[in-house]
Design an enzyme around this catalytic site. Structure first.
Site, PDB file in Angstrom:
ATOM      1  N   GLU A 130      51.068  -1.377 -74.870  1.00  0.00           N
ATOM      2  CA  GLU A 130      51.795  -0.123 -75.143  1.00  0.00           C
ATOM      3  C   GLU A 130      52.800  -0.419 -76.237  1.00  0.00           C
ATOM      4  OE1 GLU A 130      52.600   2.824 -71.793  1.00  0.00           O
ATOM      5  OE2 GLU A 130      52.602   0.923 -70.747  1.00  0.00           O
ATOM      6  N   HIS A 255      59.645  10.143 -74.015  1.00  0.00           N
ATOM      7  CA  HIS A 255      58.283   9.626 -74.219  1.00  0.00           C
ATOM      8  C   HIS A 255      57.701  10.386 -75.401  1.00  0.00           C
ATOM      9  CE1 HIS A 255      54.162   8.415 -73.639  1.00  0.00           C
ATOM     10  NE2 HIS A 255      54.558   7.564 -72.714  1.00  0.00           N
ATOM     11  N   ARG A 304      59.179   3.236 -78.247  1.00  0.00           N
ATOM     12  CA  ARG A 304      59.203   4.692 -78.033  1.00  0.00           C
ATOM     13  C   ARG A 304      60.260   5.437 -78.825  1.00  0.00           C
ATOM     14  NH1 ARG A 304      58.089   4.545 -71.672  1.00  0.00           N
ATOM     15  NH2 ARG A 304      55.981   3.876 -72.061  1.00  0.00           N
ATOM     16  N   HIS A 366      61.857  11.171 -70.387  1.00  0.00           N
ATOM     17  CA  HIS A 366      60.938  10.348 -69.594  1.00  0.00           C
ATOM     18  C   HIS A 366      61.654   9.341 -68.705  1.00  0.00           C
ATOM     19  CE1 HIS A 366      57.241   8.258 -68.641  1.00  0.00           C
ATOM     20  NE2 HIS A 366      57.675   7.128 -69.180  1.00  0.00           N
ATOM     21  N   ARG A 401      64.181   1.340 -73.173  1.00  0.00           N
ATOM     22  CA  ARG A 401      63.345   0.491 -72.310  1.00  0.00           C
ATOM     23  C   ARG A 401      61.996   0.191 -72.952  1.00  0.00           C
ATOM     24  NH1 ARG A 401      59.189   1.802 -68.708  1.00  0.00           N
ATOM     25  NH2 ARG A 401      59.603   4.016 -69.070  1.00  0.00           N
TER      26      ARG A 401
HETATM   27  C1  SIN Z   1      53.049   5.406 -70.271  1.00  0.00           C
HETATM   28  O1  SIN Z   1      52.022   5.132 -69.639  1.00  0.00           O
HETATM   29  O2  SIN Z   1      53.036   5.690 -71.466  1.00  0.00           O
HETATM   30  C2  SIN Z   1      54.364   5.377 -69.546  1.00  0.00           C
HETATM   31  C3  SIN Z   1      54.618   4.052 -68.953  1.00  0.00           C
HETATM   32  C4  SIN Z   1      56.086   3.753 -68.938  1.00  0.00           C
HETATM   33  O3  SIN Z   1      56.911   4.654 -68.973  1.00  0.00           O
HETATM   34  O4  SIN Z   1      56.449   2.566 -68.932  1.00  0.00           O
END
Ligand code: SIN
Length: 545
Positions: A130, A255, A304, A366, A401
């Site tokens: 991610e 997010h 993010r 988020h 985060r």
């Molecule tokens: C996501 O799956 O994009 C969210 C996971 C997270 O907030 O760490």
């Protein structure tokens, strides 16, 4: 700095008519609370209180996974570096090291408890990526049902272990006493039992030698959020009313990609996991141009805060006449529906087929990087009060985060705390302080509060917007009264007001941009601001330092 003078000091409700005594009372039933309850249970009486069903919080909705170094080509130092880089100068390195080094054990612990993580044939556990991660290190389950598998595993374990679970019970306020040295300490919690409609059936007190707040974040402070309806910051607001310091409240993570379903869509929005970009999807504008190419060395997999801010800029330019969303092109991903079943179902419900169509997406609130100041063992400045998970501010996340560190943190911190409480409990005390000024905000004001937060305190904050938000919240604070009917909705609305006021006060006084706090009038990140801000309720006034 003075932020407000009229916030309720206590949630108004009927006088207690029953009491229960236990060793440990845990408030909240996500990964952090369940982990704490499970680890404490072998040697302690544990009562777990949750205002809804066990699985109504954020854990159950988490998609991407749990971050842990499991690939031999990865390393602890890489995960530490990625977390600190995402945190934009405000992470506590010792806390990050502790989390990252215990993360692999947390995964094997969950596996031994019965969690079934996705595997690659002949290779072991499947790992994805991610935003902000330099390596593939996210363990996942059921494709994009990672949180649901963690929730199922811990729910079953907690019930088997004999934790006493009380559902539909709203934790109102801490009971505060004095220990033998005259120090203030938490000695229990006032709880309202609710019926299915959220009306109060009775109020009681659960006394305990340890009170654990694990009530999660406060995404519902915003009109548009990936968080489920139950996520209203109840534990954080409760700690604030007890005079406990909260920190980093301005750092709300947006997010970058929730499913955009029209300008009027409010409430919980379907998440489009960052793991979709981890598997190769690209963000594009209405003309098909990449949003992230040339913007950051990690491109679509930048952290993010960076991606949300770039999307915001594209929307502000109204590229192709579209000013409230961009698109995710996931058409290159093989077997999308098998890898991401939850996301596929949400898209199909909106008549979007991710294997053929672009997915319209926009940023939404988020994750709360801030919360009650605590260490990774949950200890706070108030004896007898412990806070774990998203409700806590442990220094692990800093100003932003890193993706999928949150479930891992919840399991690590919850388990560390539970083990500590097995070993020793704070002393018992009988004296209890009384607190005046109970009041509530009528739930009818919730929409105005959440709209103001989304409009004025979102991805990019303007000075006028922050002033407008503060004015709105002051007006709402003036409407709090002891005459408002005590219901789940009015308890939640009052907690949202306390949290929103702390967020706006913190955002207004941080005169720089850093991590997920971005201002139009202070665009630079300043060395002089490389510090945390705390907010404390002192005699009904919020003071930011
Ligand atoms: C996501 O799956 O994009 C969210 C996971 C997270 O907030 O760490």
């Amino acid at each position: 700095m003075l932020a407000s003078s009229a916030l309720p000091r206590r949630l108004a409700a009927a006088a207690p008519s029953w009491s229960v005594d236990t060793d440990v009372v845990v408030l909240g039933s996500g990964a952090a609370g369940l982990s704490a309850a499970l680890a404490a249970r072998p040697v302690r009486e544990v009562v777990l209180v949750t205002k809804d069903a066990l699985d109504a919080g954020s854990t159950n909705w988490a998609q991407g996974g749990l971050a842990a170094v499991l690939d031999p080509s990865d390393g602890i130092e890489n995960h530490v570096r990625d977390t600190i880089e995402a945190g934009a100068g405000l992470c506590d390195e010792a806390a990050v090291r502790l989390l990252v080094s215990e993360a692999p054990t947390a995964i094997s612990y969950l596996t031994r408890l019965g969690a079934s993580f996705d595997q690659v044939a002949d290779e072991g556990v499947a790992l994805t990526r991610e935003g902000g991660h330099s390596h593939r290190r996210l363990v996942h389950a059921g494709g994009d049902r990672s949180g649901a598998e963690v929730q199922r595993t811990l729910d079953e374990s907690v019930r088997l272990a004999g934790v006493k679970v009380i559902e539909q019970a709203f934790a109102l306020d801490l009971e505060i006493g004095r220990d033998s040295k005259g120090q203030r300490c938490a000695v229990g919690v006032r709880v309202a039992l609710l019926d299915e409609a959220g009306h109060v059936e009775s109020v009681g007190v659960i006394t305990a030698r340890a009170v654990v707040i694990a009530t999660g974040g406060y995404g519902q402070v915003y009109a548009s959020t990936s968080n489920p309806p139950a996520v209203t910051g109840d534990g954080v607001a409760m700690a604030m009313r007890a005079g406990v310091a909260v920190s980093d409240m301005e750092f709300i993570q947006f997010h970058p990609t929730v499913l955009w379903l029209g300008a009027d869509a409010i409430g919980q929005q379907a998440l489009i996991s960052e793991a979709v970009r981890g598997e190769g999807a690209k963000l594009v504008d209405a003309r098909g141009e990449s949003v992230m190419d040339g913007r950051h060395r990690l491109g679509d997999l930048a952290a993010r805060d960076v991606v949300a801010a770039e999307i915001h800029k594209v929307m502000a330019r109204s590229v192709g006449g579209i000013d409230d969303h961009v698109f995710l092109d996931a058409r290159s991903i093989d077997r999308f529906a098998q890898r991401f079943p939850t996301i596929t179902a949400a898209c199909l419900a909106a008549e979007i087929d991710p294997s053929r169509d672009l997915i319209p997406v926009a940023p939404a609130a988020h994750y709360a990087c801030g919360g009650v100041l605590a260490n990774l063992n949950g200890a706070t400045e108030l004896r007898g009060l412990f806070v774990v998970g998203e409700a806590a501010c442990t220094g692990v996340h800093g100003a932003n985060r890193l993706a999928s560190n949150s479930l891992t943190e919840s399991v690590v911190a919850g388990t560390r705390l539970g083990r500590d409480l097995s070993w020793s409990l704070p002393e018992r005390t009988d004296y209890v302080e009384s607190v005046e000024q109970p009041a509530l905000l009528d739930a009818a004001w919730r929409t105005e509060l959440r709209s103001a937060m989304s409009k004025y305190v979102g991805v990019l904050r303007t000075p006028q917007g922050l002033r407008d938000a503060a004015e709105c919240l002051e007006r709402l604070a003036d409407k709090c009264s002891s005459d408002v009917a005590p219901t789940r909705s009015s308890f939640e609305a009052t907690n949202l007001l306390t949290i929103a006021t702390a967020v706006v006060a913190s955002a207004s006084s941080r005169h720089e941009s850093r991590g997920c706090h971005r201002r139009t009038d202070y665009v630079e990140t300043l060395e002089s601001w490389r510090r945390h801000q705390s907010v404390r309720d002192v005699d009904g006034e919020l003071i930011v330092t």
